[in-house]
Design a protein around this motif. Structure first.
Motif, PDB file in Angstrom:
ATOM      1  N   ASP A   1      21.065  15.788  -4.282  1.00 11.07           N
ATOM      2  CA  ASP A   1      22.319  15.096  -3.983  1.00 11.07           C
ATOM      3  C   ASP A   1      22.453  13.741  -4.675  1.00 11.07           C
ATOM      4  O   ASP A   1      23.232  12.902  -4.263  1.00 11.07           O
ATOM      5  CB  ASP A   1      22.453  14.915  -2.466  1.00 11.07           C
ATOM      6  CG  ASP A   1      21.215  14.244  -1.877  1.00 11.07           C
ATOM      7  OD1 ASP A   1      20.327  13.856  -2.679  1.00 11.07           O
ATOM      8  OD2 ASP A   1      21.138  14.098  -0.657  1.00 11.07           O
ATOM      9  N   GLY A   2      21.689  13.535  -5.705  1.00 13.01           N
ATOM     10  CA  GLY A   2      21.804  12.281  -6.446  1.00 13.01           C
ATOM     11  C   GLY A   2      21.067  11.121  -5.804  1.00 13.01           C
ATOM     12  O   GLY A   2      20.912  10.077  -6.415  1.00 13.01           O
ATOM     13  N   LYS A   3      20.585  11.298  -4.578  1.00  9.25           N
ATOM     14  CA  LYS A   3      19.825  10.220  -3.929  1.00  9.25           C
ATOM     15  C   LYS A   3      18.350  10.364  -4.336  1.00  9.25           C
ATOM     16  O   LYS A   3      17.900  11.457  -4.666  1.00  9.25           O
ATOM     17  CB  LYS A   3      19.907  10.338  -2.402  1.00  9.25           C
ATOM     18  CG  LYS A   3      21.320  10.274  -1.872  1.00  9.25           C
ATOM     19  CD  LYS A   3      21.711   8.868  -1.517  1.00  9.25           C
ATOM     20  CE  LYS A   3      23.078   8.858  -0.856  1.00  9.25           C
ATOM     21  NZ  LYS A   3      23.832   7.661  -1.142  1.00  9.25           N
ATOM     22  N   LYS A   4      17.613   9.258  -4.230  1.00 15.63           N
ATOM     23  CA  LYS A   4      16.177   9.338  -4.530  1.00 15.63           C
ATOM     24  C   LYS A   4      15.451   9.905  -3.317  1.00 15.63           C
ATOM     25  O   LYS A   4      15.732   9.509  -2.192  1.00 15.63           O
ATOM     26  CB  LYS A   4      15.638   7.937  -4.819  1.00 15.63           C
ATOM     27  CG  LYS A   4      15.818   7.508  -6.256  1.00 15.63           C
ATOM     28  CD  LYS A   4      15.131   6.191  -6.505  1.00 15.63           C
ATOM     29  CE  LYS A   4      15.983   5.025  -6.059  1.00 15.63           C
ATOM     30  NZ  LYS A   4      15.353   3.722  -6.188  1.00 15.63           N
ATOM     31  N   ASN A   5      14.536  10.812  -3.550  1.00 12.58           N
ATOM     32  CA  ASN A   5      13.728  11.345  -2.455  1.00 12.58           C
ATOM     33  C   ASN A   5      12.255  11.063  -2.719  1.00 12.58           C
ATOM     34  O   ASN A   5      11.797  11.158  -3.844  1.00 12.58           O
ATOM     35  CB  ASN A   5      13.901  12.861  -2.355  1.00 12.58           C
ATOM     36  CG  ASN A   5      15.122  13.222  -1.562  1.00 12.58           C
ATOM     37  OD1 ASN A   5      15.865  12.347  -1.144  1.00 12.58           O
ATOM     38  ND2 ASN A   5      15.330  14.504  -1.354  1.00 12.58           N
ATOM     39  N   PHE A   6      11.545  10.755  -1.656  1.00 11.81           N
ATOM     40  CA  PHE A   6      10.108  10.495  -1.794  1.00 11.81           C
ATOM     41  C   PHE A   6       9.353  11.213  -0.686  1.00 11.81           C
ATOM     42  O   PHE A   6       9.935  11.567   0.342  1.00 11.81           O
ATOM     43  CB  PHE A   6       9.805   9.001  -1.608  1.00 11.81           C
ATOM     44  CG  PHE A   6      10.258   8.112  -2.707  1.00 11.81           C
ATOM     45  CD1 PHE A   6       9.567   8.072  -3.905  1.00 11.81           C
ATOM     46  CD2 PHE A   6      11.360   7.288  -2.540  1.00 11.81           C
ATOM     47  CE1 PHE A   6       9.965   7.220  -4.923  1.00 11.81           C
ATOM     48  CE2 PHE A   6      11.760   6.429  -3.558  1.00 11.81           C
ATOM     49  CZ  PHE A   6      11.063   6.403  -4.752  1.00 11.81           C
ATOM     50  N   ALA A   7       8.051  11.374  -0.894  1.00 11.76           N
ATOM     51  CA  ALA A   7       7.173  11.765   0.212  1.00 11.76           C
ATOM     52  C   ALA A   7       5.902  10.966   0.048  1.00 11.76           C
ATOM     53  O   ALA A   7       5.556  10.563  -1.063  1.00 11.76           O
ATOM     54  CB  ALA A   7       6.884  13.248   0.150  1.00 11.76           C
ATOM     55  N   LEU A   8       5.207  10.725   1.151  1.00  8.85           N
ATOM     56  CA  LEU A   8       3.932  10.013   1.047  1.00  8.85           C
ATOM     57  C   LEU A   8       2.869  11.021   0.646  1.00  8.85           C
ATOM     58  O   LEU A   8       2.859  12.149   1.125  1.00  8.85           O
ATOM     59  CB  LEU A   8       3.570   9.377   2.388  1.00  8.85           C
ATOM     60  CG  LEU A   8       4.340   8.118   2.743  1.00  8.85           C
ATOM     61  CD1 LEU A   8       4.049   7.702   4.165  1.00  8.85           C
ATOM     62  CD2 LEU A   8       3.994   6.983   1.791  1.00  8.85           C
ATOM     63  N   THR A   9       1.955  10.609  -0.248  1.00  8.64           N
ATOM     64  CA  THR A   9       1.015  11.592  -0.766  1.00  8.64           C
ATOM     65  C   THR A   9      -0.427  11.378  -0.340  1.00  8.64           C
ATOM     66  O   THR A   9      -1.252  12.247  -0.529  1.00  8.64           O
ATOM     67  CB  THR A   9       1.048  11.593  -2.300  1.00  8.64           C
ATOM     68  OG1 THR A   9       0.923  10.244  -2.713  1.00  8.64           O
ATOM     69  CG2 THR A   9       2.337  12.184  -2.816  1.00  8.64           C
ATOM     70  N   SER A  10      -0.743  10.203   0.182  1.00  7.63           N
ATOM     71  CA  SER A  10      -2.143   9.934   0.459  1.00  7.63           C
ATOM     72  C   SER A  10      -2.546  10.447   1.837  1.00  7.63           C
ATOM     73  O   SER A  10      -1.961  10.088   2.830  1.00  7.63           O
ATOM     74  CB  SER A  10      -2.378   8.424   0.419  1.00  7.63           C
ATOM     75  OG  SER A  10      -3.672   8.138   0.848  1.00  7.63           O
TER      76      SER A  10
ATOM     77  N   VAL B   1       9.596   2.000   4.324  1.00 10.63           N
ATOM     78  CA  VAL B   1       8.651   3.121   4.505  1.00 10.63           C
ATOM     79  C   VAL B   1       7.547   2.714   5.485  1.00 10.63           C
ATOM     80  O   VAL B   1       7.207   3.467   6.407  1.00 10.63           O
ATOM     81  CB  VAL B   1       8.052   3.566   3.146  1.00 10.63           C
ATOM     82  CG1 VAL B   1       7.039   4.674   3.359  1.00 10.63           C
ATOM     83  CG2 VAL B   1       9.158   4.028   2.202  1.00 10.63           C
ATOM     84  N   ALA B   2       7.012   1.497   5.294  1.00 10.34           N
ATOM     85  CA  ALA B   2       5.972   1.036   6.231  1.00 10.34           C
ATOM     86  C   ALA B   2       6.559   0.948   7.637  1.00 10.34           C
ATOM     87  O   ALA B   2       5.889   1.272   8.624  1.00 10.34           O
ATOM     88  CB  ALA B   2       5.439  -0.325   5.782  1.00 10.34           C
ATOM     89  N   GLY B   3       7.804   0.535   7.745  1.00  5.11           N
ATOM     90  CA  GLY B   3       8.479   0.443   9.042  1.00  5.11           C
ATOM     91  C   GLY B   3       8.620   1.807   9.698  1.00  5.11           C
ATOM     92  O   GLY B   3       8.418   1.945  10.915  1.00  5.11           O
ATOM     93  N   LEU B   4       8.935   2.815   8.912  1.00  5.07           N
ATOM     94  CA  LEU B   4       9.054   4.175   9.471  1.00  5.07           C
ATOM     95  C   LEU B   4       7.716   4.617  10.051  1.00  5.07           C
ATOM     96  O   LEU B   4       7.644   5.178  11.150  1.00  5.07           O
ATOM     97  CB  LEU B   4       9.489   5.170   8.386  1.00  5.07           C
ATOM     98  CG  LEU B   4      10.955   5.106   7.953  1.00  5.07           C
ATOM     99  CD1 LEU B   4      11.209   6.003   6.757  1.00  5.07           C
ATOM    100  CD2 LEU B   4      11.870   5.504   9.113  1.00  5.07           C
ATOM    101  N   LEU B   5       6.652   4.335   9.312  1.00  2.00           N
ATOM    102  CA  LEU B   5       5.323   4.744   9.780  1.00  2.00           C
ATOM    103  C   LEU B   5       4.875   3.960  11.003  1.00  2.00           C
ATOM    104  O   LEU B   5       4.038   4.405  11.775  1.00  2.00           O
ATOM    105  CB  LEU B   5       4.289   4.571   8.660  1.00  2.00           C
ATOM    106  CG  LEU B   5       4.502   5.485   7.465  1.00  2.00           C
ATOM    107  CD1 LEU B   5       3.523   5.158   6.360  1.00  2.00           C
ATOM    108  CD2 LEU B   5       4.370   6.951   7.878  1.00  2.00           C
TER     109      LEU B   5
ATOM    110  N   ILE C   1       0.847  -1.204   0.000  1.00  2.00           N
ATOM    111  CA  ILE C   1       0.000   0.000   0.000  1.00  2.00           C
ATOM    112  C   ILE C   1       0.879   1.249   0.000  1.00  2.00           C
ATOM    113  O   ILE C   1       0.709   2.135  -0.834  1.00  2.00           O
ATOM    114  CB  ILE C   1      -0.965   0.002   1.212  1.00  2.00           C
ATOM    115  CG1 ILE C   1      -1.996  -1.121   1.046  1.00  2.00           C
ATOM    116  CG2 ILE C   1      -1.677   1.359   1.337  1.00  2.00           C
ATOM    117  CD1 ILE C   1      -2.950  -1.287   2.208  1.00  2.00           C
ATOM    118  N   VAL C   2       1.839   1.334   0.920  1.00  2.00           N
ATOM    119  CA  VAL C   2       2.649   2.563   0.982  1.00  2.00           C
ATOM    120  C   VAL C   2       3.491   2.739  -0.282  1.00  2.00           C
ATOM    121  O   VAL C   2       3.760   3.873  -0.690  1.00  2.00           O
ATOM    122  CB  VAL C   2       3.520   2.685   2.259  1.00  2.00           C
ATOM    123  CG1 VAL C   2       2.674   2.734   3.496  1.00  2.00           C
ATOM    124  CG2 VAL C   2       4.563   1.594   2.353  1.00  2.00           C
ATOM    125  N   ALA C   3       3.863   1.619  -0.921  1.00  2.00           N
ATOM    126  CA  ALA C   3       4.658   1.742  -2.159  1.00  2.00           C
ATOM    127  C   ALA C   3       3.895   2.544  -3.210  1.00  2.00           C
ATOM    128  O   ALA C   3       4.483   3.264  -4.007  1.00  2.00           O
ATOM    129  CB  ALA C   3       4.985   0.361  -2.705  1.00  2.00           C
TER     130      ALA C   3
END
Ligand code: KG4
Ligand code: ZN
Length: 411
Positions: free
Chosen positions: A178-187, A375-379, A166-168
């Motif tokens: 910085d060349g790293k991938k960045n994400f944010a949750l949108t829902s 990500v699910a672990g962080l949440l 789900i979080v994916a």
């Protein structure tokens, strides 16, 4: 804080290291997430011979790939520091680790070789898939996670694999400098509805609030991905069958159809359950009826099978979305990589539910990976566990594990 995530529920060994602002147990659902490492080894080609995932083989391959992948992830994240001297385990640590690895002496040897010579990395927690999945495969990840938790003296967070899917789907790319991938949750607009379609699951899940789940319907027999894989096998296609069926179906010329269309199982049923086993049998009959089964006729079968599955999934999802007045529909799981399903859902939601937002996972994130578990672990980082067990049939539900604060109090 930083988290190292481990995924071993099926046939992919996935490790990710993620960084976010906020402390363990207090991560905002809007937090930005930086991917420091995201590595994966797929066993698909090994299982291809058997036409499906063979649990004992999956376990062996996870055990073989685990330590090299962890080392690779630490190195990618720039967290791999050689230790001055090889670390000597104290009696208590030795006792705990021996117990954890009591059934996996080889994994323990690999663990010691890979990790006793490096310094403790700057990581605050471990996340690991505890289910659902193949139990022998899950145990490799869980044992490794608990051992790392002991060695680095950090908490371990069990993650439900389906919550990972789900979080994916909710991860939006953010510009990174910085060349790293960045994400944010949108829902953020609930109630939401998730259609989870993978090799092991087909579930329609209502999410009244963030992190709270109610299963509205599920498959009564085969999962969608399983049906794709089995039908592919009947047509002589390679494993995993989903992408193969999809490719073959795309070759069908516009207007060409199977003379006798396949059934649309449970399309008219009033509930939100699914069934794909009968559809699979219908494919078998269709194959037997066609005297000259060539690539063209196989493609017609593949397309009608894909159309049937798509129609049923869409009809049930739209009906559930309307009934529960959801604001969002989230598609997740390996089968949500399917182009036909994606395009059909995009068009139908736009047409029939214009106020509803549809979330689809990035194609790469739709199949199993460590990132989604991180990500699910962080949440869930306020929910740690002292002893994690592999739960092959773990279900999404209201989460009732103790919080970190509660566990600390008990110590
Ligand atoms: O989520 P996942 O990687 O593993 C499980 O948790 O089961 O899903 C794997 C399933 C396999 O059955 C595979 O055939 C299916 O996802 N799949 C697809 C496609 N890509 C993967 N099915 C249909 N179309 C695809 N493009
Ligand atoms: Zn999965």
């Amino acid at each position: 804080m930083r988290i190292l995530a481990i995924e071993t529920s099926c046939d992919e060994t996935g490790i990710a290291i993620l960084e976010t602002t906020g402390a363990l147990g207090a991560i905002s659902p809007r937090a930005q997430i930086k991917v420091l490492a995201d590595v994966l080894v797929s066993q698909a080609s090994i299982h291809a011979e058997y036409g499906g995932v063979f649990p004992a083989l999956a376990r062996r391959e996870h055990a073989k790939n685990m330590m090299p992948l962890i080392t690779k992830a630490l190195s990618e994240a720039n967290l791999l520091r050689p230790h001055q001297n090889t670390r000597v385990l104290n009696t208590k640590e030795k006792e705990i680790l021996e117990k954890i690895f009591s059934k996996e002496p080889e994994l323990f040897e690999n663990f010691k070789t890979a990790l006793l010579d490096i310094g403790i990395p700057d990581i605050d927690a471990i996340a690991v898939t505890s289910g659902p999945g193949l139990e022998p495969a899950l145990w490799v990840g869980i044992n490794t996670a608990e051992a790392l938790g002991t060695l680095w003296d950090i908490p371990v967070i069990p993650v439900n694999h389906m919550e990972g899917h789900i979080v994916a789907s909710l991860l939006a790319h953010k510009a990174a400098t910085d060349g790293k991938k960045n994400f944010a949750l949108t829902s953020l607009h609930y109630p939401a509805l998730a259609l989870l379609i993978s090799g092991g699951h087909t579930e329609l899940v209502l999410m009244p609030r963030v992190g709270t789940y109610e299963i509205l319907g599920q498959t009564r027999d085969d999962a969608v991905g399983e049906a794709f894989d089995k039908v592919a096998r009947m047509l002589g296609l390679a494993y995993p069958g989903g992408p193969e069926i999809s490719k073959l179906a795309e070759t069908v010329l516009a207007g060409k159809k199977l003379a006798e269309p396949l059934p649309r199982p449970m399309l008219a049923s009033k509930d939100f359950d699914f069934s794909f086993s009968g559809l699979k049998t219908s494919v078998l009959y269709a194959i037997k009826k066609i005297p000259d089964l060539n690539l063209k006729t196989k493609a017609l079968i593949a397309k009608d099978f894909e159309d049937s599955v798509t129609e049923v999934l869409l009809a049930k999802t739209l009906a559930a979305a309307k009934k529960h007045n959801v604001h969002e529909i989230i598609l997740g799981g390996g089968v949500s990589a399917n182009k036909k399903i994606r395009a059909t859902f995009i068009n139908a939601v736009r047409r029939e539910l214009p106020d509803v937002t549809l979330f689809l996972p990035d194609q790469k994130l739709s199949t199993d990976n460590g990132l989604m578990i991180g990500v699910a672990g962080l949440l869930r980082s306020n929910k740690v566990s002292k002893k994690i067990i592999a739960e092959g049939h773990l279900r999404l539900s209201k989460n009732s594990r103790p919080t970190l604060a509660e566990l600390r109090k008990k110590k």
